[in-house]
Design an enzyme around this catalytic site. Structure first.
Site, PDB file in Angstrom:
ATOM      1  N   SER A  47     -16.184  37.048 -42.880  1.00 40.66           N
ATOM      2  CA  SER A  47     -17.162  37.606 -43.809  1.00 40.66           C
ATOM      3  C   SER A  47     -17.293  36.747 -45.061  1.00 40.66           C
ATOM      4  O   SER A  47     -16.341  36.097 -45.500  1.00 40.66           O
ATOM      5  CB  SER A  47     -16.754  39.026 -44.200  1.00 40.66           C
ATOM      6  N   HIS A  73     -24.029  37.495 -46.828  1.00 40.48           N
ATOM      7  CA  HIS A  73     -24.486  38.485 -47.807  1.00 40.48           C
ATOM      8  C   HIS A  73     -24.884  37.760 -49.091  1.00 40.48           C
ATOM      9  O   HIS A  73     -24.103  36.971 -49.612  1.00 40.48           O
ATOM     10  CB  HIS A  73     -23.381  39.480 -48.158  1.00 40.48           C
ATOM     11  N   GLN A  92     -10.026  38.645 -23.318  1.00 37.48           N
ATOM     12  CA  GLN A  92     -10.042  39.224 -21.974  1.00 37.48           C
ATOM     13  C   GLN A  92     -11.148  40.264 -21.823  1.00 37.48           C
ATOM     14  O   GLN A  92     -11.717  40.422 -20.735  1.00 37.48           O
ATOM     15  CB  GLN A  92      -8.678  39.828 -21.612  1.00 37.48           C
ATOM     16  N   TYR A  96     -18.751  44.941 -28.151  1.00 37.60           N
ATOM     17  CA  TYR A  96     -17.331  44.760 -28.478  1.00 37.60           C
ATOM     18  C   TYR A  96     -17.065  45.215 -29.905  1.00 37.60           C
ATOM     19  O   TYR A  96     -17.707  44.742 -30.848  1.00 37.60           O
ATOM     20  CB  TYR A  96     -16.915  43.298 -28.323  1.00 37.60           C
ATOM     21  N   ASP A  98     -23.027  47.972 -45.306  1.00 35.46           N
ATOM     22  CA  ASP A  98     -21.996  47.950 -44.266  1.00 35.46           C
ATOM     23  C   ASP A  98     -21.903  49.288 -43.532  1.00 35.46           C
ATOM     24  O   ASP A  98     -21.531  49.328 -42.357  1.00 35.46           O
ATOM     25  CB  ASP A  98     -20.632  47.648 -44.893  1.00 35.46           C
ATOM     26  N   GLU A 107     -49.484  13.748 -18.439  1.00 31.62           N
ATOM     27  CA  GLU A 107     -48.075  13.981 -18.106  1.00 31.62           C
ATOM     28  C   GLU A 107     -47.737  13.572 -16.666  1.00 31.62           C
ATOM     29  O   GLU A 107     -46.591  13.742 -16.232  1.00 31.62           O
ATOM     30  CB  GLU A 107     -47.729  15.455 -18.334  1.00 31.62           C
ATOM     31  N   ASN A 146     -12.288  38.242 -33.707  1.00 29.54           N
ATOM     32  CA  ASN A 146     -11.504  37.129 -34.257  1.00 29.54           C
ATOM     33  C   ASN A 146     -11.899  35.824 -33.570  1.00 29.54           C
ATOM     34  O   ASN A 146     -12.851  35.760 -32.785  1.00 29.54           O
ATOM     35  CB  ASN A 146     -10.006  37.412 -34.108  1.00 29.54           C
TER      36      ASN A 146
END
Length: 435
Positions: free
Chosen positions: A238, A328, A189, A131, A361, A415, A212
């Site tokens: 960030s 950072h 979506q 994405y 970056d 066990e 976001n």
């Protein structure tokens, strides 16, 4: 400016106050956000492509003719890109590819003894969805940071989603990386479509990429709703923390703080230093540099989240940084390399006066998809292994099983797992010549 960016003297505060100083900004009303995202995911699951068309019209104000970007549009993207931009994209691509290729993990082949063998084999994740957020400018670097490690890892199916209209630069970067399946869908979506699949967008095994609050929440819910879908990390706004000594360049520091603040209203920038004079010079320099920046309004909001912390000495600066666990970390000190041993938690580190975050970056090869919101305390930045699976392999002969059997029988008895114990004993009951 001074009202927005405050100076805190670290040793004047108790533990609770220090935690508040290092707290991240509160993003949204989570309950409302969660409900909205849940509805979007369920709609996409039920209605498929119809929901994608509807939500694109509602959120992006665009009526799509088709969701998938045509191959001709991807191929022809280079006709619309300036030569200098093409060169920059290719240079960044090559550097990222070189760095990530060196991250390859070798298979492990361990001979415990002559009768027992253990292996670890590496396999790529079959299908991944990447994405790339939208916004006021095309995030070409994010395309490269996501696609290149997926490609180097050997993922068979790589699909990319980004909100419409997708820029020519993003299409060209995708073309350089060999991506042929691009879908002009954004937001929660898009994450939902990658998680459950529609007629047009294939379901994937793992979803990567920043976004976001809606995208982040959608990744969280999709990973919980569909048990066989993974995500890379839940990334927040960030952030940068700069450790500086008395010899640091205050103009550089001011520019570095501002470069993080311009990302988002919720971004956070922190300077930690023992030198009060440097702190005041940085504060004054920010007031000068901010006037010429086009993202002035965003920066002014981010300033409210940002701060300057004055410590007792340089070593206490690292204590503060490790508590914060920044995305950072910049170490702007003399002999910066020598201080790496004091760093416990950070997403990515930039050493010395000549290493701005911007180079990481964009261009030098390291990945800029990094843990935020303190998650650098336990998570790492995106790398090759995120696109791969580690599978363990075991092989014993009859003697090997006999030699290890007492240990297995003892522990399975503790066990109270009798079937485990029986799976060993039934093998031990056979004569050697029947194996």
């Amino acid at each position: 400016m001074k009202k927005n960016l405050k100076i805190f003297y670290w040793n004047e505060f108790n533990i609770q106050d220090k935690e508040k100083i290092l707290s991240r900004p509160i993003l949204h009303n989570l309950t409302v956000l969660q409900d909205q995202v849940k509805k979007i995911i369920l709609d996409v699951k039920m209605l498929g492509d119809k929901a994608l068309y509807n939500y694109t019209h509602v959120f992006d104000k665009i009526r799509l003719n088709q969701i998938k970007v045509s191959k001709s549009s991807i191929l022809n993207s280079e006709l619309h890109i300036e030569k200098t931009v093409k060169h920059a994209i290719k240079t960044s691509f090559e550097n990222i590819k070189r760095f990530h290729s060196l991250q390859s993990v070798k298979d492990i082949d361990l001979k415990v003894n002559k009768d027992i063998f253990c292996q670890q084999i590496i396999r790529p994740i079959k299908s991944v969805g990447l994405y790339v957020p939208g916004g006021s400018a095309p995030l070409v670097s994010t395309v490269l940071m996501l696609v290149v490690p997926a490609m180097v890892s050997g993922c068979k199916k790589i699909v990319l989603c980004s909100p419409p209209p997708i820029s020519q630069e993003i299409l060209y970067a995708s073309k350089i990386c060999g991506i042929q399946e691009i879908f002009q869908i954004g937001g929660a979506q898009a994450i939902a479509a990658l998680g459950c699949g529609t007629n047009t967008i294939p379901k994937v095994d793992k979803i990567f990429g920043p976004g976001n609050a809606f995208v982040t929440e959608a990744k969280r819910q999709v990973s919980q709703m569909f048990y066989n879908v993974g995500i890379d990390m839940l990334a927040g706004p960030s952030e940068v923390l700069i450790i500086a000594d008395k010899n640091a360049n205050f103009e550089f520091i001011a520019s570095d703080l501002l470069s993080q603040m311009e990302h988002d209203n919720y971004s956070q920038a922190i300077l930690v230093t023992y030198d009060q004079r440097l702190a005041k010079n940085v504060l004054n320099e920010i007031s000068k540099q901010i006037k010429s920046l086009p993202r002035y309004k965003i920066i002014m909001q981010a300033l409210k989240n940002s701060k300057i912390i004055i410590t007792q000495d340089l070593y206490q600066c690292f204590e503060v940084s490790n508590l914060y666990a920044p995305e950072h970390l910049m170490i702007q000190c003399e002999h910066a390399q020598d201080f790496l041993k004091y760093v416990i938690s950070a997403g990515s580190i930039f050493l010395g006066n000549w290493s701005p975050v911007a180079v990481g970056d964009y261009a030098i090869g390291t990945n800029h998809v990094l843990p935020t919101y303190g998650s650098a305390n336990v998570y790492s930045g995106l790398s090759l292994i995120d696109f791969q699976k580690r599978i363990s392999v075991q092989k014993l002969n009859q003697k090997g099983l006999k030699d290890i059997s007492s240990t297995v029988l003892s522990l399975s008895t503790v066990e109270q797992l009798d079937a485990h114990k029986n799976s060993v004993k039934i093998r031990l009951s056979l004569p050697s010549n029947e194996i």
